[in-house]
Design an enzyme around this catalytic site. Structure first.
Site, mmCIF file in Angstrom:
data_model
loop_
_atom_site.group_PDB
_atom_site.id
_atom_site.type_symbol
_atom_site.label_atom_id
_atom_site.label_comp_id
_atom_site.label_asym_id
_atom_site.label_seq_id
_atom_site.Cartn_x
_atom_site.Cartn_y
_atom_site.Cartn_z
ATOM 1 C CB CYS A 117 62.820 58.392 35.595
ATOM 2 S SG CYS A 117 63.882 58.033 34.287
ATOM 3 C CD GLN A 155 57.044 68.726 24.801
ATOM 4 O OE1 GLN A 155 57.576 68.656 26.009
ATOM 5 N NE2 GLN A 155 55.911 67.723 24.662
ATOM 6 C CE1 TYR A 203 55.349 71.929 33.346
ATOM 7 C CE2 TYR A 203 55.404 70.665 31.551
ATOM 8 C CZ TYR A 203 55.839 70.823 32.612
ATOM 9 O OH TYR A 203 56.648 70.025 33.414
ATOM 10 C CB CYS A 226 62.855 50.732 31.902
ATOM 11 S SG CYS A 226 62.512 52.043 32.993
ATOM 12 N NE ARG A 238 53.619 64.585 26.261
ATOM 13 C CZ ARG A 238 54.020 63.181 26.123
ATOM 14 N NH1 ARG A 238 53.701 62.522 25.120
ATOM 15 N NH2 ARG A 238 54.737 62.903 27.203
ATOM 16 C CB CYS A 288 64.773 53.995 39.215
ATOM 17 S SG CYS A 288 65.893 52.994 38.351
ATOM 18 N N GLY A 326 59.156 55.717 26.098
ATOM 19 C CA GLY A 326 59.581 56.636 26.920
ATOM 20 C C GLY A 326 60.988 56.152 27.682
ATOM 21 N NE ARG A 327 59.763 57.284 33.841
ATOM 22 C CZ ARG A 327 59.347 57.418 35.066
ATOM 23 N NH1 ARG A 327 59.265 56.134 35.887
ATOM 24 N NH2 ARG A 327 58.719 58.423 35.666
#
Length: 352
Positions: free
Chosen positions: A335, A102, A168, A328, A216, A331, A306-307
Site C-alpha cells: 500500500c 491504538q 509486537y 482500492c 487488537r 497497490c 482498511g485500505r
C-alpha cells in the site's frame, strides 16, 4: 430497504451508529522523530468520520519513544502529544463517529539499536541490541500503557485499543514461540497472558467504566484453544470489543472451502463464538457486498474496512446508499500509505 451496514451497535454502552470500523492504519512519514504529526490527522480522520464510518481506530501511537515501530510514528508518550489527539476527537465527534487510539510498543520490531524483548533472542549479523526485560522494565511498560490511556481520555477520545497482535511486544509475550521466560511472565499459558491482562485491568481502573477498551487480537498464538481462553479473560477484565487480526502462530485452523474470505477474517468469525462482546474482523475487505455478506449472515458484529477507506473516505456512506465506491487498487508491492499516503492513486481526489 435499509442496509445491514447501517445498524447501530452498543460498545460499552456507547452507541456506534453503524457496523463499519476503520482499523488502525499507520500513515508513514506523516510524523516527526518526536511523535508529532507533520500531516494533519484531524483532516485525515475527519474525512472518514464525515464519510459515515461508525468507529474509527486511530493509527498505532507509541507508548514510549523506544517502543516505536517506525521513526515517523505518532507518539502518545508525553502530555505534549495530547493536543493532536484532541483535534482528532473533536473532528470525529462532530460527524457522529466514535474514535479510539491504538496503543503500541513494538518490542523486537522497534526502531533503534537497542530494543526490549520478553527474553533473549539469538540473532546472526543483526545490528540491533535485544535487551531482555527485567521485572522493573515490565512495570515501566505497564505504566507507559496506562499513562498513554489517560492521555487519550484527556484528549476526549472515547477509548483506546491495546495492540496485542502483529508480532509486537504484547504479542511476543503471549506467544511461546518468542517468550522463553521462566518467571511469572513466561512459561505457562497463564503466565504468558499475564502482561496484557494486567495492562487491560489497570487501564480500566485508571480510566473508569465508561471508557472503551478495544484489544487488537493476534490469532493462533499458538493454538485456537489458547486464543479463546485469552479472549475470554480479556472480556472478564474489561475489554469491550475485539479487533481480530494476525499474530505470530502458525496456520493450524482449517478454513472451510466455501468461506469466501481470508484466513484472518475467518479467525475473527470463529473467535466471536467464544465471547459475549462485539468482535470485528478484517483483511482485504474492499467492497460493500463483502461487508454485507458477513453482516447479513450474522458472522461478525463489525467489519473493519482498511485500505478501502484510504481510497474512499466516503466508503461507508456510499455503501449504505448503494452508490459506487472508489475501489482500492491494492497497490503492489505494498500500500502506498506504507511509504507516503500522498502517493496513493486516490489521494489527489481528497482536496487534502
Amino acid at each position: 430497504m435499509a442496509s445491514v451496514i447501517d445498524k447501530p451497535i452498543l460498545i460499552n454502552g456507547k452507541e456506534v451508529k453503524n457496523r463499519i470500523l476503520m482499523p488502525p492504519l499507520v500513515c508513514f512519514n506523516w510524523a516527526d522523530d518526536d511523535g508529532f504529526e507533520t500531516v494533519d490527522r484531524q483532516r485525515h480522520y475527519g474525512l472518514r468520520a464525515q464519510g459515515g464510518t461508525g468507529l474509527i481506530v486511530v493509527e498505532a501511537a507509541a507508548v514510549s519513544k523506544e517502543g516505536r515501530l517506525a521513526a515517523s510514528q505518532l507518539g502518545i508518550w508525553k502530555d505534549e502529544h495530547i493536543p493532536q489527539f484532541a483535534k482528532i476527537a473533536q473532528e470525529c465527534h462532530k460527524h457522529g463517529a466514535k474514535v479510539v487510539v491504538q496503543l503500541v510498543h513494538a518490542g523486537m520490531k522497534s526502531v533503534g539499536d537497542k530494543v526490549f524483548v520478553p527474553s533473549p533472542i539469538k540473532t546472526e549479523e543483526n545490528s540491533k541490541e535485544y535487551t531482555p526485560m527485567t521485572l522493573e522494565d515490565i512495570q515501566k511498560l505497564k505504566e507507559d500503557f496506562i499513562n498513554a490511556a489517560i492521555r487519550a481520555q484527556k484528549a476526549g477520545l472515547d477509548g483506546v485499543e491495546v495492540h496485542g497482535a502483529h508480532s509486537y511486544l504484547l504479542n511476543q509475550f503471549t506467544s511461546p514461540l518468542i517468550n522463553k521466560r521462566d518467571d511469572l511472565y513466561g512459561g505457562t499459558m497463564e503466565n504468558r497472558f499475564r502482561l496484557p491482562l494486567e495492562i487491560v485491568q489497570e487501564i480500566r481502573k485508571a480510566c473508569g467504566q465508561d471508557f472503551i477498551i478495544s484489544y487488537r487480537f493476534g490469532v493462533n498464538d499458538p493454538t485456537f484453544a489458547e486464543d479463546k481462553h485469552l479472549a475470554q479473560q480479556l472480556e472478564k477484565l474489561g475489554v469491550n470489543i475485539l479487533n481480530v487480526s494476525n499474530g505470530i502462530g502458525i496456520k493450524n485452523l482449517e478454513v472451510p472451502q466455501d468461506f469466501p474470505f481470508s484466513f484472518i477474517t475467518y479467525m475473527g468469525v470463529e473467535l466471536r463464538k467464544a465471547v459475549n462482546i462485539p468482535v470485528a474482523c478484517v483483511f482485504g475487505i474492499r467492497e460493500p457486498k463483502e461487508a454485507e455478506y458477513l453482516l447479513e449472515k450474522d458472522l461478525i458484529d463489525m467489519v473493519a474496512v482498511g485500505r478501502a477507506l484510504l481510497a474512499d473516505p466516503n466508503w461507508t456512506n456510499k455503501a449504505i446508499k448503494g452508490e459506487a465506491i472508489n475501489l482500492c487498487y491494492h497497490c503492489k508491492p505494498r500500500c502506498k500509505y506504507s511509504v507516503d499516503g500522498h502517493t496513493c492513486p486516490w489521494f489527489k481526489t481528497l482536496n487534502f
